[in-house]
Design a protein around this motif. Structure first.
Motif, PDB file in Angstrom:
ATOM      1  N   ALA A 121     -80.639  17.897 -24.571  1.00 35.29           N
ATOM      2  CA  ALA A 121     -81.178  19.254 -24.412  1.00 35.29           C
ATOM      3  C   ALA A 121     -81.644  19.806 -25.754  1.00 35.29           C
ATOM      4  N   ARG A 122     -80.854  19.580 -26.812  1.00 37.90           N
ATOM      5  CA  ARG A 122     -81.256  20.046 -28.138  1.00 37.90           C
ATOM      6  C   ARG A 122     -82.474  19.293 -28.643  1.00 37.90           C
ATOM      7  N   ALA A 123     -82.515  17.990 -28.390  1.00 39.27           N
ATOM      8  CA  ALA A 123     -83.656  17.189 -28.839  1.00 39.27           C
ATOM      9  C   ALA A 123     -84.952  17.632 -28.175  1.00 39.27           C
ATOM     10  N   LEU A 124     -84.862  18.033 -26.923  1.00 40.41           N
ATOM     11  CA  LEU A 124     -86.042  18.483 -26.180  1.00 40.41           C
ATOM     12  C   LEU A 124     -86.285  19.983 -26.331  1.00 40.41           C
ATOM     13  N   ARG A 125     -85.441  20.638 -27.141  1.00 38.47           N
ATOM     14  CA  ARG A 125     -85.552  22.070 -27.406  1.00 38.47           C
ATOM     15  C   ARG A 125     -85.531  22.895 -26.117  1.00 38.47           C
ATOM     16  N   LEU A 126     -84.612  22.556 -25.235  1.00 37.62           N
ATOM     17  CA  LEU A 126     -84.482  23.296 -23.985  1.00 37.62           C
ATOM     18  C   LEU A 126     -83.794  24.622 -24.247  1.00 37.62           C
ATOM     19  N   ASP A 127     -84.238  25.658 -23.536  1.00 39.78           N
ATOM     20  CA  ASP A 127     -83.542  26.927 -23.634  1.00 39.78           C
ATOM     21  C   ASP A 127     -82.304  26.886 -22.726  1.00 39.78           C
ATOM     22  N   ALA A 128     -81.567  28.008 -22.689  1.00 38.46           N
ATOM     23  CA  ALA A 128     -80.306  28.011 -21.950  1.00 38.46           C
ATOM     24  C   ALA A 128     -80.496  27.715 -20.467  1.00 38.46           C
ATOM     25  N   THR A 129     -81.578  28.241 -19.887  1.00 45.01           N
ATOM     26  CA  THR A 129     -81.817  28.020 -18.467  1.00 45.01           C
ATOM     27  C   THR A 129     -82.186  26.573 -18.188  1.00 45.01           C
ATOM     28  N   ASP A 130     -83.069  26.018 -19.022  1.00 45.40           N
ATOM     29  CA  ASP A 130     -83.457  24.618 -18.851  1.00 45.40           C
ATOM     30  C   ASP A 130     -82.253  23.691 -19.006  1.00 45.40           C
ATOM     31  N   GLU A 131     -81.389  24.011 -19.980  1.00 50.56           N
ATOM     32  CA  GLU A 131     -80.217  23.162 -20.203  1.00 50.56           C
ATOM     33  C   GLU A 131     -79.275  23.217 -19.001  1.00 50.56           C
ATOM     34  N   ALA A 132     -79.076  24.429 -18.453  1.00 48.51           N
ATOM     35  CA  ALA A 132     -78.227  24.556 -17.271  1.00 48.51           C
ATOM     36  C   ALA A 132     -78.815  23.763 -16.101  1.00 48.51           C
ATOM     37  N   TYR A 133     -80.133  23.794 -15.982  1.00 48.61           N
ATOM     38  CA  TYR A 133     -80.803  23.053 -14.911  1.00 48.61           C
ATOM     39  C   TYR A 133     -80.639  21.547 -15.112  1.00 48.61           C
ATOM     40  N   LEU A 134     -80.783  21.078 -16.355  1.00 50.24           N
ATOM     41  CA  LEU A 134     -80.606  19.664 -16.656  1.00 50.24           C
ATOM     42  C   LEU A 134     -79.205  19.208 -16.284  1.00 50.24           C
ATOM     43  N   PHE A 135     -78.191  19.996 -16.659  1.00 51.71           N
ATOM     44  CA  PHE A 135     -76.821  19.635 -16.323  1.00 51.71           C
ATOM     45  C   PHE A 135     -76.618  19.612 -14.810  1.00 51.71           C
ATOM     46  N   SER A 136     -77.233  20.550 -14.107  1.00 48.97           N
ATOM     47  CA  SER A 136     -77.081  20.589 -12.657  1.00 48.97           C
ATOM     48  C   SER A 136     -77.697  19.353 -12.013  1.00 48.97           C
TER      49      SER A 136
ATOM     50  N   ARG B 230     -71.897  21.847 -11.395  1.00 47.62           N
ATOM     51  CA  ARG B 230     -71.310  22.493 -10.227  1.00 47.62           C
ATOM     52  C   ARG B 230     -69.805  22.606 -10.421  1.00 47.62           C
ATOM     53  N   ALA B 231     -69.386  23.673 -11.089  1.00 49.63           N
ATOM     54  CA  ALA B 231     -67.977  23.855 -11.404  1.00 49.63           C
ATOM     55  C   ALA B 231     -67.159  24.288 -10.192  1.00 49.63           C
ATOM     56  N   GLU B 232     -67.821  24.772  -9.152  1.00 48.09           N
ATOM     57  CA  GLU B 232     -67.116  25.214  -7.961  1.00 48.09           C
ATOM     58  C   GLU B 232     -67.976  24.890  -6.739  1.00 48.09           C
ATOM     59  N   PRO B 233     -67.368  24.729  -5.579  1.00 46.56           N
ATOM     60  CA  PRO B 233     -68.155  24.393  -4.395  1.00 46.56           C
ATOM     61  C   PRO B 233     -69.063  25.543  -3.986  1.00 46.56           C
ATOM     62  N   VAL B 234     -70.224  25.194  -3.494  1.00 47.31           N
ATOM     63  CA  VAL B 234     -71.144  26.193  -2.966  1.00 47.31           C
ATOM     64  C   VAL B 234     -71.421  25.873  -1.512  1.00 47.31           C
ATOM     65  N   ARG B 235     -71.799  26.886  -0.751  1.00 44.76           N
ATOM     66  CA  ARG B 235     -71.977  26.713   0.677  1.00 44.76           C
ATOM     67  C   ARG B 235     -73.444  26.836   1.045  1.00 44.76           C
ATOM     68  N   ASN B 236     -73.861  26.044   2.032  1.00 44.12           N
ATOM     69  CA  ASN B 236     -75.236  26.131   2.507  1.00 44.12           C
ATOM     70  C   ASN B 236     -75.406  27.269   3.500  1.00 44.12           C
ATOM     71  N   HIS B 237     -74.344  27.624   4.215  1.00 42.48           N
ATOM     72  CA  HIS B 237     -74.418  28.695   5.200  1.00 42.48           C
ATOM     73  C   HIS B 237     -73.737  29.931   4.623  1.00 42.48           C
ATOM     74  N   VAL B 238     -74.478  31.018   4.527  1.00 46.66           N
ATOM     75  CA  VAL B 238     -73.982  32.224   3.882  1.00 46.66           C
ATOM     76  C   VAL B 238     -73.670  33.275   4.937  1.00 46.66           C
ATOM     77  N   VAL B 239     -72.501  33.872   4.842  1.00 51.67           N
ATOM     78  CA  VAL B 239     -72.121  34.997   5.684  1.00 51.67           C
ATOM     79  C   VAL B 239     -71.859  36.181   4.766  1.00 51.67           C
ATOM     80  N   LEU B 240     -72.659  37.229   4.900  1.00 58.23           N
ATOM     81  CA  LEU B 240     -72.502  38.391   4.039  1.00 58.23           C
ATOM     82  C   LEU B 240     -71.332  39.254   4.508  1.00 58.23           C
ATOM     83  N   PRO B 241     -70.644  39.905   3.580  1.00 53.10           N
ATOM     84  CA  PRO B 241     -69.578  40.835   3.999  1.00 53.10           C
ATOM     85  C   PRO B 241     -70.181  41.990   4.785  1.00 53.10           C
TER      86      PRO B 241
END
Length: 290
Positions: A75-90, A96-107
């Motif tokens: 990421a540093r070599a390619l001069r990625l900004d914070a958003t690009d780096e987060a995207y690369l890691f993803s 993905r530090a925590e599970p995410v759901r495909n089906h969303v139910v709003l409160p």
């Protein structure tokens, strides 16, 4: 990197970022004939202190072991900004530090929160389907006026609905790049949700504008976005588009994002106040699009 879609996007993303870096900007000589407009793979490998073969395999999307430290150096070599780096890691499966759901139910209180807000506010799920909105957002976007397979999808209407295109006209390209950037990050975090592929395929077939912008592989900034709209009732409005990830009652990430618009100037604030008074007199309210 277990998902082929992520590996395919990782290849395209790394190549696009590598091609965008001039060797002179990195303190490297351009030298003789280059087959690429930007850096060579071996140059990225040297800058990132990784093996050339290993980096080549990474850029080819092979199923290899990737450490956070090595990815951070790339990421540093390619001069990625914070958003690009987060995207690369993803994309590499390290974000993905925590599970995410495909089906969303709003409160049940979410609609009440939106209705209390005196400016456009709405909620999107990860694939950009509109889950809820207040009357101001409905008036601005006319969510419930659209029909068809992707009628409730914010991204589809941005490219395919003539009324929405006119709304975005003052800054269509930067506005769409912002939307696509958020959408791209969501897609990387939800590799098992088939709705992303279905929507991308449909838009690629229907819109040359979408295809051209999507192939830039840009990721939206993490900061708030200032949007400029032109609307027959609101007039010319400029807003800070603030987005807030929503969580369930137990603290788990729901995958949904709430968008709250804040006037950027006095004219926009006056426009919102005028429309809010009009809606209050008429008793209009909005809910999740059908």
């Amino acid at each position: 990197m277990q998902h082929s879609r992520q590996r395919t996007e990782l290849k395209a993303f790394l190549r696009a970022r590598r091609a965008a870096l001039a060797p002179e900007a990195m303190g490297l000589p351009r030298g003789g004939r280059r087959l690429t407009p930007g850096l060579r793979r071996e140059e990225v490998a040297v800058l990132a202190e990784v093996g050339v073969t290993w980096y080549t395999w990474l850029e080819q999307g092979r199923a290899i072991n990737v450490s956070a430290a090595a990815l951070a150096r790339i990421a540093r070599a390619l001069r990625l900004d914070a958003t690009d780096e987060a995207y690369l890691f993803s994309l590499a499966g390290l974000a993905r530090a925590e599970p995410v759901r495909n089906h969303v139910v709003l409160p049940p209180t979410m609609q009440g929160v939106l209705d209390l807000y005196q400016a456009p506010a709405f909620v999107l799920d990860p694939a950009f389907d509109v889950l809820a909105c207040n009357a101001m957002a409905e008036r601005l976007y006319q969510f419930r006026e659209f029909h068809g397979r992707f009628a409730a999808n914010h991204l589809w209407n941005a490219f395919m609905n003539p009324a929405r295109r006119r709304l975005y006209e003052p800054c269509f390209e930067p506005g769409m790049l912002n939307l696509l950037g958020i959408f791209r990050v969501n897609q990387a975090a939800h590799p098992d949700d088939p709705r992303f592929d279905a929507l991308i395929e449909a838009l690629a077939e229907a819109s040359t504008d979408f295809l051209a912008l999507w192939q830039r592989h840009q990721v939206a900034p993490l900061t708030a976005w200032i949007a400029h709209f032109r609307h027959p009732e609101f007039g010319e409005v400029r807003v800070h588009s603030n987005r807030f990830p929503l969580r369930d009652a137990d603290g788990t990430a729901s995958g949904a994002t709430a968008f709250f618009f804040v006037p950027e100037d006095a004219a926009t604030a006056a426009s919102f106040a005028r429309i809010a008074r009009r809606l209050q007199r008429s008793g209009e309210a909005a809910a999740a699009p059908a």
